[in-house]
Design a protein around this motif. Structure first.
Motif, PDB file in Angstrom:
ATOM      1  N   PHE A 291       0.806  -1.220   0.000  1.00 58.02           N
ATOM      2  CA  PHE A 291       0.000   0.000   0.000  1.00 58.02           C
ATOM      3  C   PHE A 291       0.844   1.278   0.000  1.00 58.02           C
ATOM      4  CE2 PHE A 291      -2.847  -3.028   2.465  1.00 58.02           C
ATOM      5  CZ  PHE A 291      -3.539  -3.426   1.332  1.00 58.02           C
ATOM      6  N   ASN A 292       2.076   1.236   0.534  1.00 54.68           N
ATOM      7  CA  ASN A 292       2.899   2.458   0.566  1.00 54.68           C
ATOM      8  C   ASN A 292       3.951   2.478  -0.548  1.00 54.68           C
ATOM      9  OD1 ASN A 292       4.685   0.559   1.467  1.00 54.68           O
ATOM     10  ND2 ASN A 292       5.067   1.505   3.483  1.00 54.68           N
ATOM     11  N   GLY A 293       3.960   1.452  -1.426  1.00 53.94           N
ATOM     12  CA  GLY A 293       4.821   1.479  -2.598  1.00 53.94           C
ATOM     13  C   GLY A 293       6.297   1.341  -2.336  1.00 53.94           C
ATOM     14  N   ASP A 294       6.688   0.688  -1.222  1.00 51.75           N
ATOM     15  CA  ASP A 294       8.124   0.550  -0.938  1.00 51.75           C
ATOM     16  C   ASP A 294       8.654  -0.822  -1.345  1.00 51.75           C
ATOM     17  OD1 ASP A 294       6.995  -1.099   0.936  1.00 51.75           O
ATOM     18  OD2 ASP A 294       7.993  -0.200   2.677  1.00 51.75           O
ATOM     19  N   SER A 295       7.856  -1.563  -2.156  1.00 53.11           N
ATOM     20  CA  SER A 295       8.265  -2.846  -2.738  1.00 53.11           C
ATOM     21  C   SER A 295       8.379  -3.979  -1.733  1.00 53.11           C
ATOM     22  CB  SER A 295       9.599  -2.704  -3.513  1.00 53.11           C
ATOM     23  OG  SER A 295       9.442  -1.785  -4.578  1.00 53.11           O
ATOM     24  N   ILE A 296       7.800  -3.821  -0.582  1.00 52.84           N
ATOM     25  CA  ILE A 296       7.750  -4.899   0.398  1.00 52.84           C
ATOM     26  C   ILE A 296       6.413  -4.840   1.136  1.00 52.84           C
ATOM     27  CG2 ILE A 296       8.869  -3.526   2.196  1.00 52.84           C
ATOM     28  CD1 ILE A 296       9.283  -7.332   1.671  1.00 52.84           C
ATOM     29  N   VAL A 297       5.779  -6.001   1.331  1.00 53.11           N
ATOM     30  CA  VAL A 297       4.521  -6.062   2.074  1.00 53.11           C
ATOM     31  C   VAL A 297       4.858  -6.356   3.522  1.00 53.11           C
ATOM     32  CG1 VAL A 297       2.300  -7.244   2.319  1.00 53.11           C
ATOM     33  CG2 VAL A 297       3.276  -6.866   0.044  1.00 53.11           C
ATOM     34  N   ASP A 298       4.638  -5.372   4.408  1.00 49.20           N
ATOM     35  CA  ASP A 298       5.065  -5.519   5.797  1.00 49.20           C
ATOM     36  C   ASP A 298       4.080  -4.839   6.748  1.00 49.20           C
ATOM     37  OD1 ASP A 298       5.518  -2.853   5.300  1.00 49.20           O
ATOM     38  OD2 ASP A 298       7.710  -2.979   5.433  1.00 49.20           O
ATOM     39  N   GLY A 299       4.528  -4.622   7.984  1.00 55.73           N
ATOM     40  CA  GLY A 299       3.660  -4.042   9.000  1.00 55.73           C
ATOM     41  C   GLY A 299       3.171  -2.649   8.662  1.00 55.73           C
ATOM     42  N   ALA A 300       3.992  -1.882   7.955  1.00 56.77           N
ATOM     43  CA  ALA A 300       3.569  -0.535   7.576  1.00 56.77           C
ATOM     44  C   ALA A 300       2.336  -0.588   6.667  1.00 56.77           C
ATOM     45  CB  ALA A 300       4.708   0.196   6.884  1.00 56.77           C
ATOM     46  N   ASP A 301       2.280  -1.588   5.795  1.00 47.90           N
ATOM     47  CA  ASP A 301       1.121  -1.738   4.911  1.00 47.90           C
ATOM     48  C   ASP A 301      -0.119  -2.158   5.706  1.00 47.90           C
ATOM     49  OD1 ASP A 301       2.503  -1.265   2.335  1.00 47.90           O
ATOM     50  OD2 ASP A 301       3.603  -3.064   2.925  1.00 47.90           O
ATOM     51  N   PHE A 302       0.101  -2.985   6.747  1.00 51.26           N
ATOM     52  CA  PHE A 302      -1.037  -3.359   7.597  1.00 51.26           C
ATOM     53  C   PHE A 302      -1.652  -2.124   8.260  1.00 51.26           C
ATOM     54  CE2 PHE A 302      -2.685  -4.220  11.829  1.00 51.26           C
ATOM     55  CZ  PHE A 302      -3.691  -5.139  11.540  1.00 51.26           C
ATOM     56  N   LEU A 303      -0.804  -1.208   8.746  1.00 50.63           N
ATOM     57  CA  LEU A 303      -1.326  -0.006   9.407  1.00 50.63           C
ATOM     58  C   LEU A 303      -2.129   0.851   8.430  1.00 50.63           C
ATOM     59  CD1 LEU A 303       1.751   0.946  11.619  1.00 50.63           C
ATOM     60  CD2 LEU A 303      -0.359  -0.211  12.304  1.00 50.63           C
ATOM     61  N   ILE A 304      -1.709   0.892   7.162  1.00 51.06           N
ATOM     62  CA  ILE A 304      -2.478   1.627   6.147  1.00 51.06           C
ATOM     63  C   ILE A 304      -3.835   0.967   5.949  1.00 51.06           C
ATOM     64  CG2 ILE A 304      -2.584   2.237   3.694  1.00 51.06           C
ATOM     65  CD1 ILE A 304       0.482   2.565   3.785  1.00 51.06           C
ATOM     66  N   TRP A 305      -3.849  -0.385   5.847  1.00 54.99           N
ATOM     67  CA  TRP A 305      -5.131  -1.095   5.718  1.00 54.99           C
ATOM     68  C   TRP A 305      -6.016  -0.822   6.929  1.00 54.99           C
ATOM     69  CZ3 TRP A 305      -7.399  -4.511   9.042  1.00 54.99           C
ATOM     70  CH2 TRP A 305      -8.570  -5.115   8.588  1.00 54.99           C
ATOM     71  N   GLN A 306      -5.413  -0.836   8.116  1.00 52.92           N
ATOM     72  CA  GLN A 306      -6.186  -0.632   9.340  1.00 52.92           C
ATOM     73  C   GLN A 306      -6.837   0.742   9.359  1.00 52.92           C
ATOM     74  OE1 GLN A 306      -4.003  -0.378  13.127  1.00 52.92           O
ATOM     75  NE2 GLN A 306      -5.357  -1.995  13.921  1.00 52.92           N
ATOM     76  N   ARG A 307      -6.102   1.771   8.928  1.00 53.50           N
ATOM     77  CA  ARG A 307      -6.671   3.127   8.908  1.00 53.50           C
ATOM     78  C   ARG A 307      -7.786   3.245   7.877  1.00 53.50           C
ATOM     79  NH1 ARG A 307      -1.117   4.683   9.740  1.00 53.50           N
ATOM     80  NH2 ARG A 307      -0.828   4.922   7.485  1.00 53.50           N
ATOM     81  N   GLY A 308      -7.659   2.507   6.764  1.00 56.13           N
ATOM     82  CA  GLY A 308      -8.667   2.611   5.705  1.00 56.13           C
ATOM     83  C   GLY A 308      -9.821   1.636   5.840  1.00 56.13           C
ATOM     84  N   SER A 309      -9.695   0.679   6.775  1.00 47.78           N
ATOM     85  CA  SER A 309     -10.724  -0.363   6.902  1.00 47.78           C
ATOM     86  C   SER A 309     -12.107   0.243   7.128  1.00 47.78           C
ATOM     87  CB  SER A 309     -10.384  -1.298   8.066  1.00 47.78           C
ATOM     88  OG  SER A 309     -11.359  -2.301   8.199  1.00 47.78           O
ATOM     89  N   GLY A 310     -13.063  -0.180   6.317  1.00 49.65           N
ATOM     90  CA  GLY A 310     -14.430   0.323   6.441  1.00 49.65           C
ATOM     91  C   GLY A 310     -14.832   1.256   5.319  1.00 49.65           C
ATOM     92  N   ILE A 311     -13.869   1.730   4.514  1.00 51.83           N
ATOM     93  CA  ILE A 311     -14.231   2.548   3.351  1.00 51.83           C
ATOM     94  C   ILE A 311     -15.029   1.682   2.389  1.00 51.83           C
ATOM     95  CG2 ILE A 311     -13.380   3.849   1.372  1.00 51.83           C
ATOM     96  CD1 ILE A 311     -10.950   4.609   2.990  1.00 51.83           C
ATOM     97  N   ALA A 312     -16.247   2.101   2.087  1.00 49.49           N
ATOM     98  CA  ALA A 312     -17.185   1.225   1.371  1.00 49.49           C
ATOM     99  C   ALA A 312     -17.221   1.469  -0.133  1.00 49.49           C
ATOM    100  CB  ALA A 312     -18.589   1.390   1.954  1.00 49.49           C
ATOM    101  N   SER A 313     -16.702   2.572  -0.608  1.00 49.47           N
ATOM    102  CA  SER A 313     -16.753   2.816  -2.056  1.00 49.47           C
ATOM    103  C   SER A 313     -15.663   3.815  -2.433  1.00 49.47           C
ATOM    104  CB  SER A 313     -18.122   3.355  -2.472  1.00 49.47           C
ATOM    105  OG  SER A 313     -18.390   4.589  -1.856  1.00 49.47           O
TER     106      SER A 313
END
Length: 374
Positions: A291-313
């Motif tokens: 999600f943050n474009g740093d070429s690795i899927v890690d904890g920082a990407d989880f925090l982005i998902w957590q902040r955005g969780s619930g956006i419906a459209s």
């Protein structure tokens, strides 16, 4: 110190792997309810009155499969053909609304047989004087007299035997309205009675006992009667639930008997719960959980998902939408879990996780992050 850090890392990774396994294994199980009832003009149990002058139509789709006259039939098989057009959504984890995904239609048939006991010589009837609307409205009774003169409540030591429900012709048709998802049909099962309705049962003076035929020790008592599982339950003129007085009990899938132990009884209706199962997963294809474009899927990407969780459209990848469906939800968390510690793109293969799994995942991420800082 290194040993302690390694032990923490292993515990966190173990929690991570357990959560992934749990998320991928569990299908959606949606519990639904149906009611069988008898009223002044409709009935799930009779098509013709005791004297043959009155007729009844289906009650909420339930009706005898053959013409059934009160005080003539010893048993009745009632049937309903269900057709449920789904309206549930990904945001609601597919268990909001009527618990069938929007765009999917579920159809099936269900049958239940009710028999007068003791047999032989007992007939199903509508109690009271047949010309009385209130009496004809009372539901299922039992009489030992054949024909129009045989009108009665369920008397002492008499009762009803309920079969297990037979389900057939199950079909799921259509595709989810929300794009990006694959629907896998499951089934319909575990039909079972959870409440009885009666407008004449007096808890202080009447008693009835439910006895499972395949587990006779697991009795349930109503009114003055006691049982091994429950005692003195209420059987009023409603189907239980919020604010209603009738007692809801553990689901009884049958076959079972319901016999009068004191006074008399009469069953106006019953409610049954049943389970619908299926799987909904993200459609196969490349997703991007970086999600943050740093070429690795890690904890920082989880925090982005957590902040955005619930956006419906209208959500973007930068807000945690890994599969491009415009929604930030459990399937995007699946994508993150599947690709944790790798490059950005992979195929989503997991099912919708349970809420508890998401909480455990958060704990695992925080543990891993703490170890890396140290």
């Amino acid at each position: 110190m290194k040993f302690a850090i390694s032990r923490v890392r292993c515990a966190a990774l173990l929690a991570f792997s357990c959560v992934v396994a749990e998320a991928q294994a569990a299908p959606v199980v949606a519990t639904k309810r149906t009611t069988l009832n008898h009223s002044e003009k409709t009935s799930a149990f009779f098509t013709v009155s005791v004297d043959g002058t009155g007729t009844y139509t289906a009650e909420d789709g339930w009706a005898p499969i053959a013409a059934t006259q009160g005080a003539v039939a010893t048993a009745v098989t009632t049937k309903k053909s269900f057709s449920i057009a789904g309206d549930s959504t990904a945001v609601g984890n597919w268990i909001d609304g009527n618990r069938i995904p929007a765009g999917i239609t579920l159809k099936f048939d269900a049958e239940l047989t009710i028999t007068a006991i003791p047999a032989p010589g007992s007939y199903l009837t509508m109690p009271g004087v047949n010309s009385s609307i209130s009496a004809a409205n009372r539901g299922i009774g039992v009489t030992q007299t054949f024909g129009p003169t045989g009108i009665n409540d369920i008397n002492l030591s008499a009762g009803l035997e309920f079969s297990a429900v037979t389900v057939s012709n199950v079909s799921f048709t259509g595709t989810p309205t929300e794009t990006g998802f694959t629907f896998t049909p499951g089934g319909v099962s575990n039909f079972g009675t959870t409440v009885f309705r009666s407008n004449v049962f007096q808890e202080a003076n009447h008693g009835m006992v439910l006895t499972p035929i395949n587990a006779p020790a697991n009795t349930i008592g109503f009114g003055t009667a006691t049982g091994a599982i429950a005692s003195n339950l209420v059987m009023d003129n409603n189907f239980g639930g919020s604010g209603a007085s009738s007692s809801v009990f553990a689901r009884q899938t049958g076959p079972y008997t319901l016999v009068v132990t004191q006074g008399a009884g009469c069953i106006k209706g019953l409610a049954m719960d049943y389970d619908v199962t299926y799987d909904v997963s993200a459609s196969g294809g490349a997703v991007n959980a970086d999600f943050n474009g740093d070429s690795i899927v890690d904890g920082a990407d989880f925090l982005i998902w957590q902040r955005g969780s619930g956006i419906a459209s209208g959500a973007t990848r930068e807000q945690g939408d890994a599969d491009g469906d415009g929604v930030v939800g459990p399937l995007d968390l699946d994508a993150w879990k599947t690709n944790f510690g790798t490059g950005a793109a992979a195929v989503v293969v997991a099912a919708v996780p349970e809420p508890a799994a998401a909480l455990l995942m958060g704990a695992a991420v925080l543990s891993i992050a703490a170890v890396r800082r140290r």
